[in-house]
Each structure stands twice: as structure tokens, then as C-alpha cells.
Scaffold this motif. Structure first.
Motif, PDB file in Angstrom:
ATOM      1  N   TYR A   1      -0.525   9.008   7.296  1.00 16.25           N
ATOM      2  CA  TYR A   1      -0.394   8.662   8.696  1.00 16.25           C
ATOM      3  C   TYR A   1      -0.013   7.199   8.882  1.00 16.25           C
ATOM      4  O   TYR A   1      -0.446   6.346   8.111  1.00 16.25           O
ATOM      5  CB  TYR A   1      -1.719   8.914   9.430  1.00 16.25           C
ATOM      6  CG  TYR A   1      -2.240  10.321   9.252  1.00 16.25           C
ATOM      7  CD1 TYR A   1      -1.771  11.351  10.036  1.00 16.25           C
ATOM      8  CD2 TYR A   1      -3.176  10.599   8.269  1.00 16.25           C
ATOM      9  CE1 TYR A   1      -2.237  12.652   9.859  1.00 16.25           C
ATOM     10  CE2 TYR A   1      -3.649  11.892   8.078  1.00 16.25           C
ATOM     11  CZ  TYR A   1      -3.178  12.915   8.882  1.00 16.25           C
ATOM     12  OH  TYR A   1      -3.625  14.176   8.702  1.00 16.25           O
ATOM     13  N   VAL A   2       0.763   6.929   9.901  1.00 15.18           N
ATOM     14  CA  VAL A   2       1.094   5.565  10.303  1.00 15.18           C
ATOM     15  C   VAL A   2       0.836   5.483  11.806  1.00 15.18           C
ATOM     16  O   VAL A   2       1.296   6.323  12.562  1.00 15.18           O
ATOM     17  CB  VAL A   2       2.569   5.211  10.016  1.00 15.18           C
ATOM     18  CG1 VAL A   2       2.891   3.809  10.522  1.00 15.18           C
ATOM     19  CG2 VAL A   2       2.860   5.322   8.529  1.00 15.18           C
TER      20      VAL A   2
ATOM     21  N   GLY B   1      -3.334   8.772   2.985  1.00 15.73           N
ATOM     22  CA  GLY B   1      -3.621   7.399   3.382  1.00 15.73           C
ATOM     23  C   GLY B   1      -3.275   7.156   4.832  1.00 15.73           C
ATOM     24  O   GLY B   1      -2.638   7.976   5.488  1.00 15.73           O
ATOM     25  N   HIS B   2      -3.721   6.016   5.320  1.00 10.49           N
ATOM     26  CA  HIS B   2      -3.489   5.609   6.701  1.00 10.49           C
ATOM     27  C   HIS B   2      -2.991   4.173   6.721  1.00 10.49           C
ATOM     28  O   HIS B   2      -3.533   3.325   6.014  1.00 10.49           O
ATOM     29  CB  HIS B   2      -4.780   5.648   7.509  1.00 10.49           C
ATOM     30  CG  HIS B   2      -5.359   7.006   7.661  1.00 10.49           C
ATOM     31  ND1 HIS B   2      -5.114   7.795   8.752  1.00 10.49           N
ATOM     32  CD2 HIS B   2      -6.176   7.718   6.861  1.00 10.49           C
ATOM     33  CE1 HIS B   2      -5.756   8.930   8.616  1.00 10.49           C
ATOM     34  NE2 HIS B   2      -6.412   8.905   7.478  1.00 10.49           N
ATOM     35  N   VAL B   3      -1.995   3.908   7.535  1.00 14.01           N
ATOM     36  CA  VAL B   3      -1.565   2.544   7.847  1.00 14.01           C
ATOM     37  C   VAL B   3      -1.699   2.397   9.353  1.00 14.01           C
ATOM     38  O   VAL B   3      -1.177   3.223  10.110  1.00 14.01           O
ATOM     39  CB  VAL B   3      -0.099   2.279   7.425  1.00 14.01           C
ATOM     40  CG1 VAL B   3       0.378   0.936   7.955  1.00 14.01           C
ATOM     41  CG2 VAL B   3       0.063   2.343   5.925  1.00 14.01           C
TER      42      VAL B   3
ATOM     43  N   ARG C   1       6.590   6.007  10.471  1.00 20.00           N
ATOM     44  CA  ARG C   1       6.041   7.287  10.921  1.00 20.00           C
ATOM     45  C   ARG C   1       7.070   8.392  10.728  1.00 20.00           C
ATOM     46  O   ARG C   1       6.751   9.485  10.267  1.00 20.00           O
ATOM     47  CB  ARG C   1       5.608   7.195  12.382  1.00 20.00           C
ATOM     48  CG  ARG C   1       4.861   8.426  12.850  1.00 20.00           C
ATOM     49  CD  ARG C   1       4.346   8.331  14.283  1.00 20.00           C
ATOM     50  NE  ARG C   1       3.663   7.082  14.557  1.00 20.00           N
ATOM     51  CZ  ARG C   1       4.145   6.116  15.344  1.00 20.00           C
ATOM     52  NH1 ARG C   1       5.319   6.244  15.922  1.00 20.00           N
ATOM     53  NH2 ARG C   1       3.460   5.012  15.554  1.00 20.00           N
ATOM     54  N   MET C   2       8.335   8.109  11.043  1.00 21.13           N
ATOM     55  CA  MET C   2       9.388   9.115  10.894  1.00 21.13           C
ATOM     56  C   MET C   2       9.715   9.389   9.428  1.00 21.13           C
ATOM     57  O   MET C   2      10.008  10.518   9.053  1.00 21.13           O
ATOM     58  CB  MET C   2      10.647   8.659  11.632  1.00 21.13           C
ATOM     59  CG  MET C   2      10.516   8.724  13.128  1.00 21.13           C
ATOM     60  SD  MET C   2      12.061   8.366  13.966  1.00 21.13           S
ATOM     61  CE  MET C   2      11.971   6.592  14.097  1.00 21.13           C
ATOM     62  N   GLU C   3       9.668   8.362   8.590  1.00 19.46           N
ATOM     63  CA  GLU C   3      10.100   8.506   7.203  1.00 19.46           C
ATOM     64  C   GLU C   3       9.010   8.977   6.240  1.00 19.46           C
ATOM     65  O   GLU C   3       9.307   9.696   5.286  1.00 19.46           O
ATOM     66  CB  GLU C   3      10.651   7.176   6.692  1.00 19.46           C
ATOM     67  CG  GLU C   3      11.926   6.750   7.387  1.00 19.46           C
ATOM     68  CD  GLU C   3      12.399   5.376   6.930  1.00 19.46           C
ATOM     69  OE1 GLU C   3      11.986   4.927   5.857  1.00 19.46           O
ATOM     70  OE2 GLU C   3      13.182   4.766   7.666  1.00 19.46           O
TER      71      GLU C   3
ATOM     72  N   VAL D   1       0.804  -1.230   0.000  1.00 22.89           N
ATOM     73  CA  VAL D   1       0.000   0.000   0.000  1.00 22.89           C
ATOM     74  C   VAL D   1       0.832   1.273   0.000  1.00 22.89           C
ATOM     75  O   VAL D   1       0.360   2.324  -0.441  1.00 22.89           O
ATOM     76  CB  VAL D   1      -0.991   0.034   1.185  1.00 22.89           C
ATOM     77  CG1 VAL D   1      -1.936  -1.133   1.131  1.00 22.89           C
ATOM     78  CG2 VAL D   1      -0.291   0.123   2.510  1.00 22.89           C
ATOM     79  N   LEU D   2       2.054   1.213   0.475  1.00 21.63           N
ATOM     80  CA  LEU D   2       2.868   2.419   0.610  1.00 21.63           C
ATOM     81  C   LEU D   2       3.078   3.175  -0.705  1.00 21.63           C
ATOM     82  O   LEU D   2       2.933   4.400  -0.735  1.00 21.63           O
ATOM     83  CB  LEU D   2       4.201   2.078   1.267  1.00 21.63           C
ATOM     84  CG  LEU D   2       4.995   3.248   1.794  1.00 21.63           C
ATOM     85  CD1 LEU D   2       4.193   4.052   2.802  1.00 21.63           C
ATOM     86  CD2 LEU D   2       6.280   2.754   2.424  1.00 21.63           C
ATOM     87  N   PRO D   3       3.377   2.495  -1.823  1.00 25.05           N
ATOM     88  CA  PRO D   3       3.548   3.247  -3.074  1.00 25.05           C
ATOM     89  C   PRO D   3       2.288   4.036  -3.468  1.00 25.05           C
ATOM     90  O   PRO D   3       2.392   5.157  -3.974  1.00 25.05           O
ATOM     91  CB  PRO D   3       3.856   2.165  -4.110  1.00 25.05           C
ATOM     92  CG  PRO D   3       4.423   1.035  -3.317  1.00 25.05           C
ATOM     93  CD  PRO D   3       3.706   1.082  -2.000  1.00 25.05           C
ATOM     94  N   PHE D   4       1.102   3.487  -3.209  1.00 26.37           N
ATOM     95  CA  PHE D   4      -0.137   4.191  -3.524  1.00 26.37           C
ATOM     96  C   PHE D   4      -0.339   5.394  -2.610  1.00 26.37           C
ATOM     97  O   PHE D   4      -0.807   6.443  -3.048  1.00 26.37           O
ATOM     98  CB  PHE D   4      -1.335   3.242  -3.432  1.00 26.37           C
ATOM     99  CG  PHE D   4      -1.283   2.140  -4.449  1.00 26.37           C
ATOM    100  CD1 PHE D   4      -1.599   2.383  -5.777  1.00 26.37           C
ATOM    101  CD2 PHE D   4      -0.897   0.872  -4.078  1.00 26.37           C
ATOM    102  CE1 PHE D   4      -1.537   1.364  -6.718  1.00 26.37           C
ATOM    103  CE2 PHE D   4      -0.832  -0.155  -5.005  1.00 26.37           C
ATOM    104  CZ  PHE D   4      -1.152   0.100  -6.334  1.00 26.37           C
ATOM    105  N   MET D   5       0.010   5.225  -1.335  1.00 26.35           N
ATOM    106  CA  MET D   5      -0.096   6.343  -0.403  1.00 26.35           C
ATOM    107  C   MET D   5       0.813   7.491  -0.818  1.00 26.35           C
ATOM    108  O   MET D   5       0.416   8.651  -0.766  1.00 26.35           O
ATOM    109  CB  MET D   5       0.268   5.897   1.011  1.00 26.35           C
ATOM    110  CG  MET D   5      -0.793   5.083   1.703  1.00 26.35           C
ATOM    111  SD  MET D   5      -0.288   4.536   3.361  1.00 26.35           S
ATOM    112  CE  MET D   5       0.031   6.083   4.196  1.00 26.35           C
TER     113      MET D   5
END
Length: 77
Positions: free
Chosen positions: A73-74, A29-31, A64-66, A19-23
Motif C-alpha cells: 500500500y501507498v 508493506g506500507h508507505v 500507488r498506480m505502479e 524501503v521499496l525493494p524490501f516491500m
């Protein structure tokens, strides 16, 4: 090591990587990753499970930091 222990962390990592590439592309987006107190404290007989939950916590904190920016959001529960 139980039959599910080797898959505990892989599921979180693979889902997040999916999901990260789409976010990043849509800039939102939220993880939300689910962890456990076992990620902070090791209990007898649960060392492998505790290690996977510690890895979940470290992944969430690092992401969250990166990657967190406005609208991205993470979190961890």
C-alpha cells in the motif's frame, strides 16, 4: 529558498527508494507520505515549499498506480 527547502523532497524520495525493494521482495508493506495543502495550492512566499509538496503528492500517486497490489500500500496524509 530556505535552508530546508532543498531537502524537503529528497528525504521522501530517498526513504521511499530505500524501503521499496524490501516491500517488493516480501510482497507486503506500507508507505505513508506526509504532504500539505500547499501541494495543491500555492501560497505567497511558499512557492518552493509548495513545489516540494506537489512532488510528494505526485510520487505517492504514481507509486500507488505502479506498485500497489494486495498487501502493498501507498498512502498520503
Amino acid at each position: 529558498m530556505g535552508p530546508n527547502d532543498r531537502h524537503q523532497y529528497k528525504g521522501v524520495l530517498n526513504t521511499t527508494a530505500g524501503v521499496l525493494p524490501f516491500m517488493i521482495k516480501q510482497k507486503s508493506g506500507h508507505v505513508v507520505n506526509t504532504s500539505s495543502i500547499a501541494g495543491l495550492k500555492v501560497f505567497p512566499g511558499l512557492s518552493v515549499y509548495s513545489a516540494t509538496k506537489h512532488a510528494d503528492t505526485a510520487l505517492s500517486d504514481g507509486m500507488r498506480m505502479e506498485f500497489c497490489q494486495p498487501r502493498r500500500y501507498v498512502g498520503k496524509i
